[in-house]
Motif scaffolding. Structure first.
Motif, PDB file in Angstrom:
ATOM      1  N   TYR A 201      62.450  -0.010   3.738  1.00  0.00           N
ATOM      2  CA  TYR A 201      62.880  -1.091   4.622  1.00  0.00           C
ATOM      3  C   TYR A 201      63.770  -2.054   3.836  1.00  0.00           C
ATOM      4  N   SER A 202      64.461  -2.870   4.548  1.00  0.00           N
ATOM      5  CA  SER A 202      65.323  -3.875   3.908  1.00  0.00           C
ATOM      6  C   SER A 202      64.931  -5.271   4.370  1.00  0.00           C
ATOM      7  N   VAL A 203      65.168  -6.229   3.489  1.00  0.00           N
ATOM      8  CA  VAL A 203      64.907  -7.646   3.775  1.00  0.00           C
ATOM      9  C   VAL A 203      66.208  -8.416   3.531  1.00  0.00           C
ATOM     10  N   LYS A 204      66.603  -9.216   4.479  1.00  0.00           N
ATOM     11  CA  LYS A 204      67.864  -9.966   4.361  1.00  0.00           C
ATOM     12  C   LYS A 204      67.598 -11.343   3.770  1.00  0.00           C
ATOM     13  N   ILE A 205      68.256 -11.585   2.630  1.00  0.00           N
ATOM     14  CA  ILE A 205      68.174 -12.889   1.975  1.00  0.00           C
ATOM     15  C   ILE A 205      69.597 -13.402   1.796  1.00  0.00           C
ATOM     16  N   GLY A 206      69.950 -14.368   2.626  1.00  0.00           N
ATOM     17  CA  GLY A 206      71.325 -14.872   2.579  1.00  0.00           C
ATOM     18  C   GLY A 206      72.307 -13.777   2.935  1.00  0.00           C
TER      19      GLY A 206
END
Length: 318
Positions: A96-101
Motif C-alpha cells: 500500500y502507499s501513504v501520501k505525505i505532502g
C-alpha cells in the motif's frame, strides 16, 4: 549542481526511511482454491492507524496493478493476468502507499499468497470381489511430503478416510498419490448411509489441512453396488436331500426366523412290478429369506423334486 544531487539523495533517503517505518502490508485471500468461473477476494491490509492512499497487487511477480484495497477476481482474470492456462497456481503479493505532502510512500510488500485454479486430483478404483476395494487418489503437480488426502462418499462434508501420500510416485503416471483400502462390507454400509453411489477425493494445500483442493470428479459405483447387492441376496445356504420313504408328508409353512423346511412327497407307481415308491424332497432355507422369496424357494424345490421323480421313474421302468 552538487546541491541538487544532495537534495535528491536526501529525498530518496527520506522515502526509504519512511518505507521502512511503515508496517508491512498483509494480504488476505479467500478462497485460495477456485475454478476458472469462480471468484476470489483479495484484501491488502494495513494497521488501522495508517491512512492508506492506494493499494498495488503483483500477480506472479508481473507488472504491478493499481487497485482498490479490496478486489474480486475470477479465475479467468488471474489466468489472463499471469499469462497461464488452467490448471495453474497464481502467486499474488501486495503493498500500500501513504501520501505525505508531495510524496507517495510505499509499504514493504506482503508475504506471497497462492491461489489454486482448477487443480483437482483424479480418482481410480480396483475392486477385489468378496474382499476389498482400493481407491487411488492421484495428485497433480508437486506436493509436500506430508500432504494428506481425503476420501468421500457421496456429497458428505466430512471425509470417510484420511491418508498421507505414498512415499514414492506412481511408476505408471509419475504422480504422487494416496490409497484407501475399504473392506467390501464397509463400503456398502458407507454408501447406504449417504444414500449415494459415488466416491471422490481431495488433498490438503496447507500444513494445517484447512485449505483443500477441489474434489475430484465423482467415481460412479452404481455397477459395483448392484453387483454386490445381488451377490448378497442370492448367497443363501441351501441343503437338499432326495430320498425314498413311506408315508405322507405335509409341507411346513415358511417362517421369518430360524430354518424353513419345505417338503414335497409323491407316490411313484410302476405298473410292471405293481410297486409304489414315495419320493420326498426336503429344502432347508437359512434365516434371512423374506416372505417375498418363499414362492421362489418352493418353485425351486418342486423343480428339483420333479427331476428326481423322473429319474426314479426311468430307473424302475428299466
Amino acid at each position: 549542481m552538487a546541491g541538487r544531487v544532495f537534495i535528491i539523495i536526501l529525498i530518496c533517503s527520506f522515502c526509504e526511511m519512511q518505507k521502512q517505518a511503515l508496517p508491512q502490508a498483509k494480504l488476505r485471500v479467500y478462497p485460495p482454491v477456485i475454478k476458472e468461473t469462480e471468484s476470489v477476494s483479495l484484501s491488502c491490509e494495513a494497521p488501522s492507524h495508517v491512512s492508506v492512499h492506494q493499494c498495488y497487487f503483483y500477480v506472479n511477480g508481473g507488472t504491478q496493478t493499481l487497485l482498490s484495497c479490496v478486489k474480486t477476481f475470477t479465475g479467468s482474470d488471474l489466468l489472463r493476468m499471469s499469462w497461464q492456462t488452467s490448471p495453474a497456481v497464481v502467486e499474488v503479493r501486495c503493498f500500500y502507499s501513504v501520501k505525505i505532502g508531495r510524496f507517495n510512500l510505499q509499504s514493504p510488500h506482503s508475504d506471497s499468497s497462492y491461489i489454486t485454479i482448477g487443480l483437482k486430483p483424479q480418482m481410480s478404483m480396483n475392486h477385489f470381489k468378496g474382499d476389498q476395494t482400493i481407491f487411488t487418489c492421484s495428485l497433480p503437480g508437486s506436493v509436500k511430503h506430508d500432504t494428506t488426502c481425503h476420501l468421500y462418499f457421496g456429497e458428505a462434508n466430512h471425509p470417510a478416510e484420511t491418508k498421507n501420500i505414498m512415499k514414492t510416485r506412481s511408476s505408471k503416471t509419475n504422480q504422487w498419490f494416496c490409497q484407501f483400502f475399504i473392506p467390501e462390507g464397509d463400503l456398502l454400509r458407507r454408501l447406504q448411509s449417504v444414500q449415494q453411489k459415488d466416491a471422490s477425493c481431495d488433498y490438503s494445500l496447507e500444513d494445517d489441512g484447512k485449505v483443500l483442493s477441489p474434489r475430484s470428479d465423482p467415481y460412479d459405483l452404481t455397477g459395483l453396488v448392484k453387483s454386490e447387492s445381488v451377490e448378497i441376496k442370492t448367497t443363501q445356504m441351501f441343503t437338499t436331500s432326495v430320498f425314498l420313504s413311506s408315508g405322507q408328508a405335509v409341507p411346513e409353512p415358511p417362517t421369518s426366523a430360524g430354518v424353513t423346511t419345505v417338503q414335497v412327497t409323491s407316490a411313484n407307481h410302476n405298473p410292471t412290478t405293481n410297486t409304489t415308491s414315495d419320493v420326498k424332497a426336503t429344502e432347508n432355507v437359512g434365516s434371512g429369506v423374506d416372505s417375498s422369496g418363499g414362492d421362489v424357494v418352493q418353485q425351486e424345490v418342486l423343480e428339483k423334486f420333479s427331476s428326481a421323480e423322473m429319474t426314479l421313474g426311468d430307473a424302475e421302468g428299466d
